[in-house]
Design a protein around this motif. Structure first.
Motif, PDB file in Angstrom:
ATOM      1  N   LEU A   6       0.837  -1.218   0.000  1.00  0.00           N
ATOM      2  CA  LEU A   6       0.000   0.000   0.000  1.00  0.00           C
ATOM      3  C   LEU A   6       0.859   1.250   0.000  1.00  0.00           C
ATOM      4  CD1 LEU A   6      -2.825  -0.619   2.636  1.00  0.00           C
ATOM      5  CD2 LEU A   6      -3.103  -0.312   0.160  1.00  0.00           C
ATOM      6  N   LYS A   7       0.349   2.272  -0.690  1.00  0.00           N
ATOM      7  CA  LYS A   7       1.031   3.572  -0.720  1.00  0.00           C
ATOM      8  C   LYS A   7      -0.015   4.621  -0.316  1.00  0.00           C
ATOM      9  CE  LYS A   7       2.229   2.814  -5.074  1.00  0.00           C
ATOM     10  NZ  LYS A   7       1.868   1.448  -5.365  1.00  0.00           N
ATOM     11  N   ILE A   8       0.206   5.222   0.829  1.00  0.00           N
ATOM     12  CA  ILE A   8      -0.804   6.135   1.390  1.00  0.00           C
ATOM     13  C   ILE A   8      -0.174   7.490   1.712  1.00  0.00           C
ATOM     14  CG2 ILE A   8      -2.489   6.432   3.282  1.00  0.00           C
ATOM     15  CD1 ILE A   8      -3.060   3.944   1.602  1.00  0.00           C
ATOM     16  N   MET A   9      -0.928   8.565   1.441  1.00  0.00           N
ATOM     17  CA  MET A   9      -0.502   9.901   1.894  1.00  0.00           C
ATOM     18  C   MET A   9      -1.528  10.412   2.907  1.00  0.00           C
ATOM     19  SD  MET A   9       0.671  11.941  -1.510  1.00  0.00           S
ATOM     20  CE  MET A   9       2.060  11.426  -2.502  1.00  0.00           C
ATOM     21  N   ILE A  10      -1.051  11.097   3.932  1.00  0.00           N
ATOM     22  CA  ILE A  10      -1.973  11.685   4.914  1.00  0.00           C
ATOM     23  C   ILE A  10      -1.575  13.138   5.144  1.00  0.00           C
ATOM     24  CG2 ILE A  10      -0.639  10.718   6.867  1.00  0.00           C
ATOM     25  CD1 ILE A  10      -3.401  10.499   8.346  1.00  0.00           C
ATOM     26  N   SER A  11      -2.544  14.025   5.018  1.00  0.00           N
ATOM     27  CA  SER A  11      -2.284  15.449   5.202  1.00  0.00           C
ATOM     28  C   SER A  11      -3.357  16.091   6.074  1.00  0.00           C
ATOM     29  CB  SER A  11      -2.261  16.167   3.853  1.00  0.00           C
ATOM     30  OG  SER A  11      -1.011  16.006   3.247  1.00  0.00           O
ATOM     31  N   ALA A 101       5.484  17.466  -8.112  1.00  0.00           N
ATOM     32  CA  ALA A 101       6.896  17.041  -8.155  1.00  0.00           C
ATOM     33  C   ALA A 101       7.005  15.547  -7.883  1.00  0.00           C
ATOM     34  CB  ALA A 101       7.710  17.823  -7.130  1.00  0.00           C
ATOM     35  N   LEU A 102       6.318  15.076  -6.867  1.00  0.00           N
ATOM     36  CA  LEU A 102       6.423  13.658  -6.515  1.00  0.00           C
ATOM     37  C   LEU A 102       5.772  12.769  -7.570  1.00  0.00           C
ATOM     38  CD1 LEU A 102       7.926  12.652  -4.125  1.00  0.00           C
ATOM     39  CD2 LEU A 102       5.786  12.276  -2.929  1.00  0.00           C
ATOM     40  N   LYS A 103       4.691  13.265  -8.136  1.00  0.00           N
ATOM     41  CA  LYS A 103       4.019  12.490  -9.185  1.00  0.00           C
ATOM     42  C   LYS A 103       4.946  12.331 -10.390  1.00  0.00           C
ATOM     43  CE  LYS A 103      -0.432  12.051 -11.424  1.00  0.00           C
ATOM     44  NZ  LYS A 103      -1.616  12.766 -11.889  1.00  0.00           N
ATOM     45  N   GLU A 104       5.674  13.401 -10.694  1.00  0.00           N
ATOM     46  CA  GLU A 104       6.610  13.335 -11.827  1.00  0.00           C
ATOM     47  C   GLU A 104       7.736  12.333 -11.570  1.00  0.00           C
ATOM     48  OE1 GLU A 104       7.778  17.369 -12.706  1.00  0.00           O
ATOM     49  OE2 GLU A 104       5.722  17.834 -13.328  1.00  0.00           O
ATOM     50  N   PHE A 105       8.057  12.113 -10.285  1.00  0.00           N
ATOM     51  CA  PHE A 105       9.080  11.109  -9.961  1.00  0.00           C
ATOM     52  C   PHE A 105       8.473   9.700  -9.940  1.00  0.00           C
ATOM     53  CE2 PHE A 105      11.347  14.687  -7.633  1.00  0.00           C
ATOM     54  CZ  PHE A 105      12.399  14.746  -8.535  1.00  0.00           C
ATOM     55  N   GLY A 106       7.167   9.598 -10.218  1.00  0.00           N
ATOM     56  CA  GLY A 106       6.528   8.276 -10.313  1.00  0.00           C
ATOM     57  C   GLY A 106       5.911   7.768  -9.020  1.00  0.00           C
ATOM     58  N   PHE A 107       5.819   8.631  -8.005  1.00  0.00           N
ATOM     59  CA  PHE A 107       5.198   8.196  -6.749  1.00  0.00           C
ATOM     60  C   PHE A 107       3.740   8.632  -6.715  1.00  0.00           C
ATOM     61  CE2 PHE A 107       9.691   8.685  -5.668  1.00  0.00           C
ATOM     62  CZ  PHE A 107       9.949   7.420  -5.163  1.00  0.00           C
ATOM     63  N   GLN A 108       2.861   7.655  -6.740  1.00  0.00           N
ATOM     64  CA  GLN A 108       1.434   7.958  -6.735  1.00  0.00           C
ATOM     65  C   GLN A 108       0.752   7.142  -5.628  1.00  0.00           C
ATOM     66  OE1 GLN A 108       0.051   8.244 -10.736  1.00  0.00           O
ATOM     67  NE2 GLN A 108      -2.072   7.952 -10.099  1.00  0.00           N
ATOM     68  N   GLY A 204      -4.720   8.832  -7.422  1.00  0.00           N
ATOM     69  CA  GLY A 204      -5.366   8.001  -6.397  1.00  0.00           C
ATOM     70  C   GLY A 204      -6.650   8.628  -5.883  1.00  0.00           C
ATOM     71  N   ARG A 205      -7.276   7.929  -4.937  1.00  0.00           N
ATOM     72  CA  ARG A 205      -8.535   8.448  -4.376  1.00  0.00           C
ATOM     73  C   ARG A 205      -8.244   9.370  -3.194  1.00  0.00           C
ATOM     74  NH1 ARG A 205     -11.529   2.893  -2.789  1.00  0.00           N
ATOM     75  NH2 ARG A 205     -10.770   1.656  -4.504  1.00  0.00           N
ATOM     76  N   THR A 206      -9.154  10.318  -2.948  1.00  0.00           N
ATOM     77  CA  THR A 206      -9.030  11.169  -1.751  1.00  0.00           C
ATOM     78  C   THR A 206     -10.109  10.769  -0.759  1.00  0.00           C
ATOM     79  OG1 THR A 206      -8.193  13.011  -3.052  1.00  0.00           O
ATOM     80  CG2 THR A 206      -9.058  13.544  -0.896  1.00  0.00           C
TER      81      THR A 206
END
Ligand code: AP5
Length: 236
Positions: A6-11, A101-108, A204-206
């Motif tokens: 899993l790849k998750i972002m939390i803000s 920036a992160l999306k351009e580095f391929g992190f989604q 990804g989904r929000t």
């Protein structure tokens, strides 16, 4: 290593409870917790030039320049433990530029969790954000920042009122973060708007979470979304 970790972002705004939820999420889902703020504090502790620069901004509660943050986060995400076990990125992105920036580095991310602390009470307590139509109760966040304590031995986050230490021994060794001041807690609300807007740029989904309930109830919302995400994957 997991097959498809899993790849998750939390803000969310400062003190909205990101670190507290990350503890609970990593405990259950075994992801690698990567907190932009922790990376910056480690950089400061190392005494590097970047650390010295970062400290100037953090003391004022301002965003550290992207040229420091973006590469730092990217390098941490590329380490083998994050790649193998999946990651939980906390406090990043905080702007549209950071998101792209992160999306351009391929992190989604598979899921972008947005912690919101907002209530509808007396007008005097509220900051009304015209741009986003958000109502954020600043007092709650200030109280959370000022009451926050850290256990240097376990790294656990406490709050003197909402999440007090379990024993006197722990209470005696608790420390406060250098940037946990009321001044910093009067955060830049614009940051929350930027975060809300940047979520869509990450892919990804929000998932919007009500962060103004006890931490167990906040986690129940997040846990539900992560369970659903994993179930949906099985169906594909
Ligand atoms: P960072 O370390 O990310 O700090 P922050 O955003 O200010 O967030 P916090 O860690 O303060 O709060 P949190 O949301 O994790 O809340 P917590 O769980 O501790 O960033 C620090 C600085 O670094 C920034 O100001 C900036 O300068 C810089 N920076 C970081 N990322 C950057 C980026 N991407 N770009 C540029 N600069 C960057 O909870 C807070 C308290 O509330 C605790 O005491 C807790 O016990 C309590 N609490 C938690 N949940 C609840 C609940 N549900 N009910 C009651 N109390 C609760």
């Amino acid at each position: 290593a997991k097959a498809d970790p899993l790849k998750i972002m939390i803000s969310g705004a400062p003190a909205s409870g990101k670190g507290t939820q990350c503890e609970l999420i990593t405990k259950k889902y075994g992801l690698v917790h990567i907190a932009a703020g922790d990376l910056l504090r480690a950089e400061i502790a190392s005494g590097s030039e970047n650390g010295k620069r970062a400290k100037e901004y953090m003391e004022k509660g301002q965003l550290v320049p992207n040229e420091i943050v973006v590469m730092m986060v990217k390098e941490r995400l590329l380490l083998p433990d994050s790649q193998e076990n999946g990651w939980l990125l906390d406090g990043y992105p905080r702007s549209l530029l950071q998101a792209t920036a992160l999306k351009e580095f391929g992190f989604q991310p598979d899921l972008f969790i947005l912690l919101e602390v907002r209530v509808l009470v007396a007008a005097g307590m509220l900051c009304y954000l015209v741009a986003s139509h958000y109502l954020v109760n600043e007092e709650i966040l200030v109280e959370r920042v000022v009451g926050r304590r850290l256990d240097p031995v376990t790294g656990k986050i406490y709050h003197l009122k909402y999440s007090p230490p379990e024993t006197e021994e722990i209470a005696a060794r608790l420390t406060q973060r250098f940037d946990d001041t009321e001044e910093k807690a009067c955060f830049e609300l614009i940051c929350e708007v930027a975060v809300a807007n940047s979520s869509s740029k990450c892919g990804g989904r929000t998932f919007n979470v009500n962060g103004n309930v006890p931490k167990e109830d906040v986690f129940a919302q997040i846990d539900g979304a992560l369970t659903k995400l994993l179930e949906d994957r099985k169906l594909i």
